[in-house]
Design a protein around this motif. Structure first.
Motif, PDB file in Angstrom:
ATOM      1  N   LYS A  36       0.959  -1.011   0.183  1.00 24.63           N
ATOM      2  CA  LYS A  36       0.029  -0.017  -0.153  1.00 24.63           C
ATOM      3  C   LYS A  36       0.745   1.157  -0.126  1.00 24.63           C
ATOM      4  O   LYS A  36       1.816   1.474   0.816  1.00 24.63           O
ATOM      5  N   ILE A  78     -11.833  -5.690  -0.338  1.00 24.51           N
ATOM      6  CA  ILE A  78     -11.973  -4.846   0.728  1.00 24.51           C
ATOM      7  C   ILE A  78     -13.290  -4.790   1.175  1.00 24.51           C
ATOM      8  O   ILE A  78     -14.073  -4.424   0.029  1.00 24.51           O
ATOM      9  N   LEU A  81     -15.602  -0.290   2.775  1.00 25.27           N
ATOM     10  CA  LEU A  81     -14.724   0.627   2.474  1.00 25.27           C
ATOM     11  C   LEU A  81     -14.867   2.023   3.256  1.00 25.27           C
ATOM     12  O   LEU A  81     -15.776   2.418   3.411  1.00 25.27           O
ATOM     13  N   ASP A  85      -8.910   4.319   3.462  1.00 27.69           N
ATOM     14  CA  ASP A  85      -8.429   3.217   2.548  1.00 27.69           C
ATOM     15  C   ASP A  85      -7.987   3.891   1.057  1.00 27.69           C
ATOM     16  O   ASP A  85      -7.405   3.112   0.251  1.00 27.69           O
TER      17      ASP A  85
END
Lengths: 114, 111
Positions: A36, A78, A81, A85
């Motif tokens: 990420k 995911i 959310l 994020d």
């Protein structure tokens, strides 16, 4: 041919939705990763799979669930959310540990949660 | 765990001038070190890597890096910068099946 490909490249979605990002590599590597990159461009590993087995699971909310159906694919799902994020998610692959050949990265998926 | 530090957040260099980006690592043994470049809106491209052997490593796009154990450094250099070298540069160290990245250095190239 793209070595590590991610789809989609861009993803804009509302808070509370569930979304998936897909990753495929055609390098024959046995290990795949999710990284990420936050808004400050800091890169941090999230997950790592070796031969479909989870070997690294950093401190990531359990709303994030990786799935590796085979050695060539690693998807990231995911749930629910949140605004935080929003980031760029990179998939990568390697053969064994990086000490052999290094890591190959995909071009990233820019996720924007509104 | 091993880590890397990139002391320079932002560097501005004139086109044609030389460039040096600093990277310091913390690890007792010989680390596996990497430099990646990220152009605006793009993914990460491997410039070069050091595993062992010759401490001067040649990479793509005319870049080189030198591993100096005595200084715990792995600095990236390019003798003559092109406008297309404007990008974000990341130093990274291998930590058992994962890369730990530095915070990155933004390189701006002025005409």
């Amino acid at each position: 041919d793209t070595a590590v490909s991610q789809t989609p490249k861009y993803l804009v979605t509302q808070m509370g939705n569930d979304k998936s990002i897909k990753c495929e590599q055609n390098l024959g590597h046995d290990t795949m990763y999710w990284y990420k990159q936050d808004s400050k461009k800091f890169l941090k590993i999230m997950f790592s799979y070796n031969n479909k087995e989870l070997i690294i699971n950093e401190t990531v909310p359990n709303r994030f669930s990786p799935k590796s159906p085979d050695k060539a694919h690693l998807n990231l799902h995911i749930n629910s959310l949140e605004l935080g994020d929003s980031a760029v998610y990179f998939c990568a692959s390697s053969q064994g540990g990086a000490s052999n050949y290094g890591y190959t990265f995909g071009s990233g998926t820019r996720l924007t949660v509104v | 765990a091993q880590s890397v530090t990139q002391p320079d957040i932002h560097i501005t260099v004139s086109e044609g001038a030389s460039l040096e980006l600093r990277c310091n690592y913390s690890y007792g043994a010989t680390p596996y070190l990497f430099w990646y470049v990220q152009s605006p809106g793009q993914g990460l491209q491997l410039l070069l890597k050091y595993f062992s052997g010759d401490t001067l490593v040649q990479g793509i796009k005319g870049f080189e890096a030198e591993f100096k154990r005595s200084q715990s450094s792995f600095n990236l250099r390019k003798p003559s910068v092109h406008w297309s070298d404007a990008a974000e540069y990341f130093c990274a160290v291998d930590n058992d099946y994962k890369l730990s990245f530095g915070a990155g250095t933004t390189v701006t190239v002025r005409a």
